[in-house]
Design a protein around this motif. Structure first.
Motif, PDB file in Angstrom:
ATOM      1  N   ASP A 407       0.896  -1.298  -0.048  1.00  0.00           N
ATOM      2  CA  ASP A 407       0.036  -0.009  -0.026  1.00  0.00           C
ATOM      3  C   ASP A 407       1.015   1.294  -0.090  1.00  0.00           C
ATOM      4  O   ASP A 407       0.286   2.332   0.009  1.00  0.00           O
ATOM      5  N   ARG A 408       2.164   1.225   0.286  1.00  0.00           N
ATOM      6  CA  ARG A 408       3.028   2.258  -0.115  1.00  0.00           C
ATOM      7  C   ARG A 408       3.454   2.533  -1.766  1.00  0.00           C
ATOM      8  O   ARG A 408       4.079   3.576  -1.807  1.00  0.00           O
ATOM      9  N   LEU A 409       3.090   1.541  -2.186  1.00  0.00           N
ATOM     10  CA  LEU A 409       3.250   1.944  -3.721  1.00  0.00           C
ATOM     11  C   LEU A 409       2.417   2.846  -4.229  1.00  0.00           C
ATOM     12  O   LEU A 409       1.381   3.295  -3.660  1.00  0.00           O
ATOM     13  N   SER A 410       2.770   3.733  -5.438  1.00  0.00           N
ATOM     14  CA  SER A 410       1.798   4.885  -5.952  1.00  0.00           C
ATOM     15  C   SER A 410       0.762   3.787  -6.675  1.00  0.00           C
ATOM     16  O   SER A 410       0.705   2.766  -6.965  1.00  0.00           O
ATOM     17  N   GLY A 411      -0.436   4.718  -6.937  1.00  0.00           N
ATOM     18  CA  GLY A 411      -1.676   3.855  -7.528  1.00  0.00           C
ATOM     19  C   GLY A 411      -1.269   3.043  -8.537  1.00  0.00           C
ATOM     20  O   GLY A 411      -1.787   1.720  -8.888  1.00  0.00           O
ATOM     21  N   GLY A 412      -0.494   3.595  -9.679  1.00  0.00           N
ATOM     22  CA  GLY A 412      -0.329   2.680 -10.981  1.00  0.00           C
ATOM     23  C   GLY A 412       0.605   1.428 -10.660  1.00  0.00           C
ATOM     24  O   GLY A 412       0.377   0.501 -11.214  1.00  0.00           O
ATOM     25  N   ASN A 413       1.478   1.647  -9.883  1.00  0.00           N
ATOM     26  CA  ASN A 413       2.406   0.356  -9.359  1.00  0.00           C
ATOM     27  C   ASN A 413       1.711  -0.559  -8.653  1.00  0.00           C
ATOM     28  O   ASN A 413       2.016  -1.598  -8.885  1.00  0.00           O
ATOM     29  N   GLN A 414       0.518  -0.314  -7.929  1.00  0.00           N
ATOM     30  CA  GLN A 414      -0.164  -1.294  -7.189  1.00  0.00           C
ATOM     31  C   GLN A 414      -0.984  -2.166  -8.204  1.00  0.00           C
ATOM     32  O   GLN A 414      -1.137  -3.397  -8.240  1.00  0.00           O
ATOM     33  N   GLN A 415      -1.479  -1.239  -9.355  1.00  0.00           N
ATOM     34  CA  GLN A 415      -2.070  -1.978 -10.180  1.00  0.00           C
ATOM     35  C   GLN A 415      -1.443  -3.120 -11.032  1.00  0.00           C
ATOM     36  O   GLN A 415      -1.717  -4.176 -11.567  1.00  0.00           O
ATOM     37  N   LYS A 416       0.028  -2.657 -11.354  1.00  0.00           N
ATOM     38  CA  LYS A 416       1.046  -3.605 -12.022  1.00  0.00           C
ATOM     39  C   LYS A 416       1.258  -4.979 -11.222  1.00  0.00           C
ATOM     40  O   LYS A 416       1.293  -6.043 -11.869  1.00  0.00           O
ATOM     41  N   VAL A 417       1.321  -4.657  -9.947  1.00  0.00           N
ATOM     42  CA  VAL A 417       1.634  -5.714  -8.835  1.00  0.00           C
ATOM     43  C   VAL A 417       0.257  -6.685  -8.919  1.00  0.00           C
ATOM     44  O   VAL A 417       0.380  -7.889  -9.084  1.00  0.00           O
ATOM     45  N   LEU A 418      -0.938  -6.290  -9.020  1.00  0.00           N
ATOM     46  CA  LEU A 418      -2.317  -6.991  -9.199  1.00  0.00           C
ATOM     47  C   LEU A 418      -1.957  -7.859 -10.340  1.00  0.00           C
ATOM     48  O   LEU A 418      -2.654  -8.985 -10.375  1.00  0.00           O
ATOM     49  N   LEU A 419      -1.694  -7.137 -11.431  1.00  0.00           N
ATOM     50  CA  LEU A 419      -1.713  -8.044 -12.800  1.00  0.00           C
ATOM     51  C   LEU A 419      -0.731  -9.022 -12.604  1.00  0.00           C
ATOM     52  O   LEU A 419      -1.111 -10.241 -13.116  1.00  0.00           O
ATOM     53  N   ALA A 420       0.554  -8.520 -12.187  1.00  0.00           N
ATOM     54  CA  ALA A 420       1.578  -9.673 -12.193  1.00  0.00           C
ATOM     55  C   ALA A 420       1.365 -10.885 -11.571  1.00  0.00           C
ATOM     56  O   ALA A 420       1.440 -11.972 -11.558  1.00  0.00           O
ATOM     57  N   LYS A 421       0.763 -10.476 -10.377  1.00  0.00           N
ATOM     58  CA  LYS A 421       0.262 -11.591  -9.355  1.00  0.00           C
ATOM     59  C   LYS A 421      -0.576 -12.767 -10.152  1.00  0.00           C
ATOM     60  O   LYS A 421      -0.334 -13.835  -9.757  1.00  0.00           O
ATOM     61  N   TRP A 422      -1.420 -12.388 -10.739  1.00  0.00           N
ATOM     62  CA  TRP A 422      -2.479 -13.282 -11.515  1.00  0.00           C
ATOM     63  C   TRP A 422      -2.016 -13.900 -12.647  1.00  0.00           C
ATOM     64  O   TRP A 422      -1.998 -15.036 -13.090  1.00  0.00           O
ATOM     65  N   LEU A 423      -1.311 -12.964 -13.573  1.00  0.00           N
ATOM     66  CA  LEU A 423      -0.893 -13.323 -14.943  1.00  0.00           C
ATOM     67  C   LEU A 423       0.206 -14.467 -14.808  1.00  0.00           C
ATOM     68  O   LEU A 423       0.421 -15.251 -15.822  1.00  0.00           O
ATOM     69  N   ALA A 424       1.027 -14.389 -13.733  1.00  0.00           N
ATOM     70  CA  ALA A 424       2.119 -15.199 -13.627  1.00  0.00           C
ATOM     71  C   ALA A 424       1.749 -16.664 -13.079  1.00  0.00           C
ATOM     72  O   ALA A 424       2.756 -17.353 -12.981  1.00  0.00           O
ATOM     73  N   THR A 425       0.604 -16.974 -12.912  1.00  0.00           N
ATOM     74  CA  THR A 425       0.338 -18.118 -12.617  1.00  0.00           C
ATOM     75  C   THR A 425      -0.155 -19.171 -13.477  1.00  0.00           C
ATOM     76  O   THR A 425      -0.596 -20.344 -13.484  1.00  0.00           O
ATOM     77  N   GLY A 426       0.187 -18.706 -14.642  1.00  0.00           N
ATOM     78  CA  GLY A 426      -0.144 -19.806 -15.879  1.00  0.00           C
ATOM     79  C   GLY A 426      -1.304 -20.120 -16.271  1.00  0.00           C
ATOM     80  O   GLY A 426      -1.853 -21.146 -15.771  1.00  0.00           O
ATOM     81  N   PRO A 427      -2.257 -19.062 -16.169  1.00  0.00           N
ATOM     82  CA  PRO A 427      -3.685 -19.354 -16.665  1.00  0.00           C
ATOM     83  C   PRO A 427      -4.344 -19.860 -17.798  1.00  0.00           C
ATOM     84  O   PRO A 427      -3.193 -19.889 -18.720  1.00  0.00           O
ATOM     85  N   ALA A 428      -5.375 -20.730 -17.705  1.00  0.00           N
ATOM     86  CA  ALA A 428      -5.539 -21.524 -18.862  1.00  0.00           C
ATOM     87  C   ALA A 428      -6.523 -20.233 -19.488  1.00  0.00           C
ATOM     88  O   ALA A 428      -6.710 -20.305 -20.722  1.00  0.00           O
ATOM     89  N   ALA A 429      -7.535 -19.253 -18.853  1.00  0.00           N
ATOM     90  CA  ALA A 429      -8.192 -18.440 -19.405  1.00  0.00           C
ATOM     91  C   ALA A 429      -8.258 -17.514 -18.417  1.00  0.00           C
ATOM     92  O   ALA A 429      -7.961 -17.402 -17.164  1.00  0.00           O
ATOM     93  N   CYS A 430      -8.526 -16.200 -18.842  1.00  0.00           N
ATOM     94  CA  CYS A 430      -8.450 -14.943 -17.955  1.00  0.00           C
ATOM     95  C   CYS A 430      -9.510 -13.909 -18.056  1.00  0.00           C
ATOM     96  O   CYS A 430      -9.972 -13.794 -19.335  1.00  0.00           O
ATOM     97  N   PHE A 431      -9.855 -13.305 -16.898  1.00  0.00           N
ATOM     98  CA  PHE A 431     -10.847 -12.343 -17.051  1.00  0.00           C
ATOM     99  C   PHE A 431     -10.112 -11.122 -16.624  1.00  0.00           C
ATOM    100  O   PHE A 431      -9.626 -11.005 -15.380  1.00  0.00           O
TER     101      PHE A 431
END
Ligand SMILES: Nc1ncnc2c1ncn2[C@@H]1O[C@H](COP(=O)(O)OP(=O)(O)OP(=O)(O)O)[C@@H](O)[C@H]1O
Ligand SMILES: [Mg+2]
Length: 510
Positions: A407-431
């Protein structure tokens, strides 16, 4: 200009004509500089845009202007008087109003109650409701917006909620209005309503600080554009002296190209299928078949339909009707574990409420989803920073400290962490719901490439977006949604951006 200034007596006395002069302000967090010797002037009757990459220091400067943070060096001059330490109360008394990016309305109260919060006119202990409504109506009229003061705030669109917050600030006598990304993830029409309101307030003599990552919006709106890079002012110009490429170079330090790639992957079977999805309110009769390797967009105004889709697909909420299939297998609704086990990954548009764990560090958040899905890892969580490093690089996560709480990250950087967190899990499909919400122009280009790559690897990608530009850049097909109902569907190659916007606004195709 002089006419505007004449009715703001408090602005008199300042030799420069500015309401606020920021003079040589610096601010560090834990020894690292977020702002370096920043100077600028805010003038009545001007829209002053602040631009810069994620982490450049925009919100930190806003916090200093609104008294929420004190500068380490430098000071603010307000009406010619110097303030080293301002504090939020005095800032407000001096007419400095801030509307933060996250809406702060009480959703169960009416519009009028929200506008009058903390200032309800009473006779004895009785609140005089009639004058509440009248005052609220007057405040809204000053903004030129048509919102019924009697409805509950929770029923408003995101843009209307912003307007109500602005009305509250205007009624309290604000003469400096600070808007931190007011049009992030709004559709074209809603964003224009916000800009019309901002222009009207400017023309009434307010000084406006406007933060946005949308370059064309800023070029069309601002009277002055100040660019921050790594906490320092690198340019401050009038809009006539700025153009898109120049602004990008000022912000990023180089050119940024973002091009729609030729898709080489052949489309496979349906990877993500939604049939007849409906809840009688936010989504109604949505049918989408996304094939492996395909990116399909659902485009409509931000808010209800998108976040309802997130709730349904991630297993948080059961719809009334419909069915979900991932990789040919039916996935039951209402079960978060089953949704995850199917290989579907859902990235929320509400990163603060549903996406990140605020007490944990950036690295912990980056790896949380991976490690939860692989339980052996959860018990041997060594090498966090080594494993998180490539994700930080790919998604350009930057912070002053090495690995601060997320939560100390700037807004845009938090958004990047959120995406990386999920997309790095090798999804079959994503929303993905508004995946580049609040992300700067350079990081946006990178994230779009990462989403292209997902499709190339055969992932079925469903994108819910409020941005026609983003849809044109990423999607193969787009379904236009209005009031929760699909109203049109197009192949992206066969439609222009303007035609797509017309379809969203209800004009249909010519
Ligand atoms: N309270 C804090 N403690 C530690 N670091 C902080 C704090 N507030 C901000 N920072 C850091 O200061 C830097 C500037 O952050 P700021 O929020 O001002 O960026 P920004 O320009 O608003 O970015 P964005 O476009 O992503 O919102 C960032 O590196 C951020 O991590
Ligand atoms: Mg910010």
């Amino acid at each position: 200009m002089t006419a505007v200034r004449a009715d703001r007596e408090t602005a008199a006395g300042s030799g420069t004509g500015a309401v606020i002069e920021v003079r040589g302000v610096s601010k560090s967090f834990g020894g690292a500089a977020a702002l370096k010797d920043v100077s600028l002037s805010l003038r009545p009757g001007e829209i002053h845009a602040l631009m810069g990459m994620n982490g450049a220091g925009k919100s930190t400067l806003v916090q200093i202007l609104s008294g929420a943070q004190n500068p380490d060096a430098g000071h603010l001059e307000i009406d010619g008087r110097s303030h080293g330490v301002l504090g939020p109360r005095r800032a407000r008394r001096l007419g400095i109003s801030t509307v933060p990016q996250r809406r702060e309305l009480v959703m169960s109260l009416t519009v009028a109650e929200n506008i009058m919060l903390g200032a309800l006119p009473a006779r004895g202990s009785l609140v005089r409701w009639r004058s509440v409504a009248a005052e609220a109506r007057a405040a809204l009229a000053r903004l030129g917006v048509d919102i019924d003061p009697a409805v509950e705030a929770g029923t408003l669109t995101v843009a209307e909620q912003t307007m109500v917050e602005v009305a509250r600030e205007v009624r309290r006598g604000g003469r400096v209005l600070i808007l931190d990304e007011p049009t992030a993830c709004l559709g074209a029409e809603a964003a224009e309503q916000i800009r019309a309101m901002v222009r009207r307030l400017r023309d009434g003599g307010m000084a406006i600080v406007y933060i946005s990552h949308h370059i064309d919006e800023v070029l069309g709106l601002a009277d002055r554009i100040t660019v921050l890079r790594d906490g320092a002012v690198v340019a401050s110009r009038g809009p006539g002296e700025s153009d898109e490429d120049g602004l990008v170079r000022d912000m990023v330090g180089r050119d940024v190209v973002s091009r729609r790639p030729e898709r080489t992957a052949r489309l496979g079977e349906v990877g993500l299928g939604l049939r007849g999805l409906g809840d009688g309110r936010f989504v109604d009769g949505l049918d989408v078949q996304v094939r492996k390797g395909e990116i399909v967009a659902v485009l409509g105004p931000a808010g209800d339909a998108q976040s309802r889709l997130f709730d349904v697909l991630s297993g948080r909420r059961r719809p009334d009707r419909g069915a979900l299939e991932v990789d040919g297998t039916r996935v039951p609704f209402g079960r978060i574990g089953r949704s995850l086990a199917s290989g579907l990954r859902c990235v929320t548009g509400d990163r603060r409420a549903l996406g990140l764990v605020p007490g944990l560090t950036v690295d912990e958040n980056l790896l949380l989803a991976q490690d939860r899905l692989d339980r052996r890892r959860l018990h041997r969580r060594g090498g966090l920073s080594r494993r998180a490093a490539p994700l930080r690089d790919d998604y350009r996560v930057v912070s002053l400290a090495r690995n601060p709480p997320v939560d100390r990250l700037s807004g845009g950087n938090q958004q990047k962490v959120l995406l990386a967190k999920w997309l790095a899990t090798g999804p079959a499909a994503c929303f993905l719901e508004d995946p580049t919400n609040g992300v700067d122009v350079a990081a946006m280009a990178d994230i779009h490439v990462l989403i292209d790559a997902l499709a190339e690897q055969g992932v079925a990608v469903l994108l819910a977006s409020s941005s026609a530009e983003e849809v044109m850049r990423l999607a193969d097909r787009v379904i236009v949604v209005r009031d929760g109902r699909p109203v049109a569907e197009y192949e992206i190659e066969k439609i222009t951006r303007d035609e797509l916007i017309a379809a969203v606004l209800g004009g249909g195709l010519s």
